[in-house]
Design a protein around this motif. Structure first.
Motif, PDB file in Angstrom:
ATOM      1  N   VAL A 169       0.846  -1.195   0.000  1.00  0.00           N
ATOM      2  CA  VAL A 169       0.000   0.000   0.000  1.00  0.00           C
ATOM      3  C   VAL A 169       0.880   1.244   0.000  1.00  0.00           C
ATOM      4  O   VAL A 169       1.829   1.342   0.789  1.00  0.00           O
ATOM      5  N   THR A 170       0.549   2.170  -0.890  1.00  0.00           N
ATOM      6  CA  THR A 170       1.219   3.469  -0.933  1.00  0.00           C
ATOM      7  C   THR A 170       0.211   4.558  -0.622  1.00  0.00           C
ATOM      8  O   THR A 170      -0.865   4.610  -1.233  1.00  0.00           O
ATOM      9  N   GLU A 176       4.324   7.371   1.409  1.00  0.00           N
ATOM     10  CA  GLU A 176       4.660   6.380   2.436  1.00  0.00           C
ATOM     11  C   GLU A 176       4.163   5.003   2.013  1.00  0.00           C
ATOM     12  O   GLU A 176       3.028   4.851   1.545  1.00  0.00           O
ATOM     13  N   LYS A 177       5.014   3.990   2.198  1.00  0.00           N
ATOM     14  CA  LYS A 177       4.680   2.637   1.759  1.00  0.00           C
ATOM     15  C   LYS A 177       4.600   1.688   2.947  1.00  0.00           C
ATOM     16  O   LYS A 177       5.312   1.850   3.938  1.00  0.00           O
ATOM     17  N   SER A 178       3.753   0.690   2.813  1.00  0.00           N
ATOM     18  CA  SER A 178       3.660  -0.364   3.832  1.00  0.00           C
ATOM     19  C   SER A 178       3.368  -1.683   3.136  1.00  0.00           C
ATOM     20  O   SER A 178       2.870  -1.723   2.010  1.00  0.00           O
ATOM     21  N   GLU A 179       3.698  -2.740   3.840  1.00  0.00           N
ATOM     22  CA  GLU A 179       3.504  -4.084   3.284  1.00  0.00           C
ATOM     23  C   GLU A 179       3.005  -5.011   4.381  1.00  0.00           C
ATOM     24  O   GLU A 179       3.435  -4.911   5.530  1.00  0.00           O
ATOM     25  N   THR A 180       2.088  -5.914   4.025  1.00  0.00           N
ATOM     26  CA  THR A 180       1.616  -6.894   4.993  1.00  0.00           C
ATOM     27  C   THR A 180       1.345  -8.218   4.303  1.00  0.00           C
ATOM     28  O   THR A 180       0.984  -8.253   3.119  1.00  0.00           O
ATOM     29  N   GLN A 211      -5.806  -4.090   5.857  1.00  0.00           N
ATOM     30  CA  GLN A 211      -5.361  -2.856   6.507  1.00  0.00           C
ATOM     31  C   GLN A 211      -4.599  -2.027   5.477  1.00  0.00           C
ATOM     32  O   GLN A 211      -3.638  -2.496   4.881  1.00  0.00           O
ATOM     33  N   PHE A 212      -5.035  -0.786   5.260  1.00  0.00           N
ATOM     34  CA  PHE A 212      -4.405   0.067   4.249  1.00  0.00           C
ATOM     35  C   PHE A 212      -3.406   1.056   4.845  1.00  0.00           C
ATOM     36  O   PHE A 212      -2.667   1.697   4.111  1.00  0.00           O
ATOM     37  N   ALA A 213      -3.405   1.221   6.171  1.00  0.00           N
ATOM     38  CA  ALA A 213      -2.458   2.128   6.832  1.00  0.00           C
ATOM     39  C   ALA A 213      -2.175   1.586   8.225  1.00  0.00           C
ATOM     40  O   ALA A 213      -2.981   0.847   8.803  1.00  0.00           O
ATOM     41  N   SER A 214      -1.018   1.959   8.783  1.00  0.00           N
ATOM     42  CA  SER A 214      -0.603   1.414  10.077  1.00  0.00           C
ATOM     43  C   SER A 214      -1.554   1.806  11.205  1.00  0.00           C
ATOM     44  O   SER A 214      -1.694   1.076  12.185  1.00  0.00           O
ATOM     45  N   ASN A 215      -2.224   2.955  11.068  1.00  0.00           N
ATOM     46  CA  ASN A 215      -3.153   3.400  12.113  1.00  0.00           C
ATOM     47  C   ASN A 215      -4.591   2.988  11.817  1.00  0.00           C
ATOM     48  O   ASN A 215      -5.516   3.423  12.498  1.00  0.00           O
ATOM     49  N   MET A 216      -4.771   2.168  10.813  1.00  0.00           N
ATOM     50  CA  MET A 216      -6.104   1.691  10.443  1.00  0.00           C
ATOM     51  C   MET A 216      -6.331   0.315  11.046  1.00  0.00           C
ATOM     52  O   MET A 216      -5.462  -0.553  10.970  1.00  0.00           O
ATOM     53  N   PRO A 217      -7.468   0.096  11.703  1.00  0.00           N
ATOM     54  CA  PRO A 217      -7.723  -1.235  12.275  1.00  0.00           C
ATOM     55  C   PRO A 217      -7.881  -2.282  11.172  1.00  0.00           C
ATOM     56  O   PRO A 217      -8.323  -1.970  10.061  1.00  0.00           O
ATOM     57  N   LEU A 290      -3.037   3.576  -2.775  1.00  0.00           N
ATOM     58  CA  LEU A 290      -2.772   2.763  -3.953  1.00  0.00           C
ATOM     59  C   LEU A 290      -2.398   1.366  -3.459  1.00  0.00           C
ATOM     60  O   LEU A 290      -1.397   1.190  -2.754  1.00  0.00           O
ATOM     61  N   VAL A 291      -3.203   0.382  -3.813  1.00  0.00           N
ATOM     62  CA  VAL A 291      -3.073  -0.965  -3.268  1.00  0.00           C
ATOM     63  C   VAL A 291      -2.654  -1.924  -4.372  1.00  0.00           C
ATOM     64  O   VAL A 291      -3.235  -1.929  -5.468  1.00  0.00           O
ATOM     65  N   ARG A 292      -1.670  -2.751  -4.080  1.00  0.00           N
ATOM     66  CA  ARG A 292      -1.313  -3.835  -4.991  1.00  0.00           C
ATOM     67  C   ARG A 292      -1.322  -5.146  -4.227  1.00  0.00           C
ATOM     68  O   ARG A 292      -0.694  -5.271  -3.176  1.00  0.00           O
ATOM     69  N   LEU A 293      -2.059  -6.133  -4.768  1.00  0.00           N
ATOM     70  CA  LEU A 293      -2.156  -7.455  -4.172  1.00  0.00           C
ATOM     71  C   LEU A 293      -1.426  -8.456  -5.060  1.00  0.00           C
ATOM     72  O   LEU A 293      -1.723  -8.581  -6.250  1.00  0.00           O
ATOM     73  N   ASP A 294      -0.458  -9.152  -4.483  1.00  0.00           N
ATOM     74  CA  ASP A 294       0.301 -10.191  -5.175  1.00  0.00           C
ATOM     75  C   ASP A 294       0.013 -11.491  -4.443  1.00  0.00           C
ATOM     76  O   ASP A 294       0.606 -11.777  -3.399  1.00  0.00           O
ATOM     77  N   LEU A 295      -0.898 -12.315  -4.998  1.00  0.00           N
ATOM     78  CA  LEU A 295      -1.485 -13.410  -4.242  1.00  0.00           C
ATOM     79  C   LEU A 295      -1.363 -14.737  -4.975  1.00  0.00           C
ATOM     80  O   LEU A 295      -1.235 -14.781  -6.201  1.00  0.00           O
TER      81      LEU A 295
END
Length: 306
Positions: A169-170, A176-180, A211-217, A290-295
């Protein structure tokens, strides 16, 4: 919530399939009903293709002791409204790949009972489960293709498939980028929505622990009414605007989904880390993320996510 996305296929088969005992041989059976799949059929003579909403019924008998399979197919339609085909493939060898999937590849086979000629039969089968709270969902992953009577090429379309992998997620405004890898997903296609003339079907993408952001449940969400194009190579998604819901039915109008694009690859194979990449999707949510799913069918062999 624990997501068990991989265990060795021979063990899972005992859990999810009926188990037979014959002369100390380990034999399991698994059924893939006609309501659980459709058939994308190419007429190699006419150069046409059709998505047939009700697929064949596939019964798989696996002899782990001798590494052989029996595959029975019935009720397979190759022309809309046409006659159905049935055939049996008996005593064929299978192998395991590095993910624990059973692989069956048969260049040529003739069922002497029905005189059906099968060419280039290919199957990847992975038995697995998803644990949701106190309940367990058995959802084997299938990838099947073959040719019938040297005229029709069939790709089987599984209507409900769970996927595991990475979400990147960007935040558009800041970069800012995050990955889960904690979330998991279910693509559900509605068999009643099949448009045979256009090779289209409507689907939903369920996102669990998303979860799209670190502060998002972490939440369970679903994107509904996704138009899906079926091709000889897989599924294609391309939508300008879609609606996002929380807990199935609560629409989130401030979190609309735009630029939803992706593919499902019928012929995906594991990478060097033994992960599958069956489903690749990108979309924008709320014009902020901006969400990218690699599944894939599995992710991180031998692990579970908590």
């Amino acid at each position: 919530m624990k997501i068990l996305n991989y265990l060795f296929a021979a063990v899972l088969a005992i859990a999810f399939s009926s188990c037979l005992s014959s002369n100390d041989k380990l034999i399991t059976t698994t059924a893939f009903t006609s309501g659980q799949n459709g058939s994308f059929v190419e007429d190699l003579e006419k150069g046409t293709s059709r998505l047939i909403g009700t697929g064949g019924a596939y019964n798989l008998e696996i002899n782990y002791t001798e590494s052989t399979v029996n595959i029975s197919v019935s009720g397979l339609q190759l022309i809309p409204g046409g006659s159905s085909y049935s055939f049996d493939i008996k005593d064929q060898k299978f192998t395991f790949d590095q993910t624990g999937s059973i692989l069956v590849n048969i260049p040529n086979y003739i069922d002497t009972r029905t005189n059906v000629v099968i060419n280039n039969f290919s199957m990847r089968f992975l038995d697995r489960q998803v644990v949701l709270g106190s309940s367990s969902v058995a959802n084997p992953a299938w990838a099947i293709s073959f040719e019938v009577n040297q005229r029709f090429k069939v790709n089987v379309v599984q209507y409900t498939t769970y996927y595991f992998g990475k979400s990147d997620v960007t935040i558009i405004a800041t970069g800012e980028k995050s990955e889960t890898t904690e979330a998991f997903y279910c693509l559900a296609l509605d068999s009643q929505s099949v448009d045979t003339d256009k090779n289209m079907v409507t689907g939903r993408l369920y996102m669990y622990n998303a979860q799209f952001a670190s502060n998002m449940p972490k939440m369970n969400m679903v994107i509904k009414d996704i138009p899906v194009k079926v091709t000889s190579e897989g599924l294609v998604f391309d939508s300008a605007s879609l609606k996002l819901y929380v807990n199935e039915n609560t629409e989130q109008p401030d979190y609309g989904v735009t630029d939803f694009y992706g593919v499902v690859d019928f012929d995906a194979k594991p990478d060097s880390e033994n992960n599958m990449h069956n489903l690749d999707i990108t979309f924008t949510c709320a014009n902020r993320f901006l969400v990218r799913l690699d599944l894939g069918f599995i992710y991180k062999v031998g692990t579970s996510h908590i």
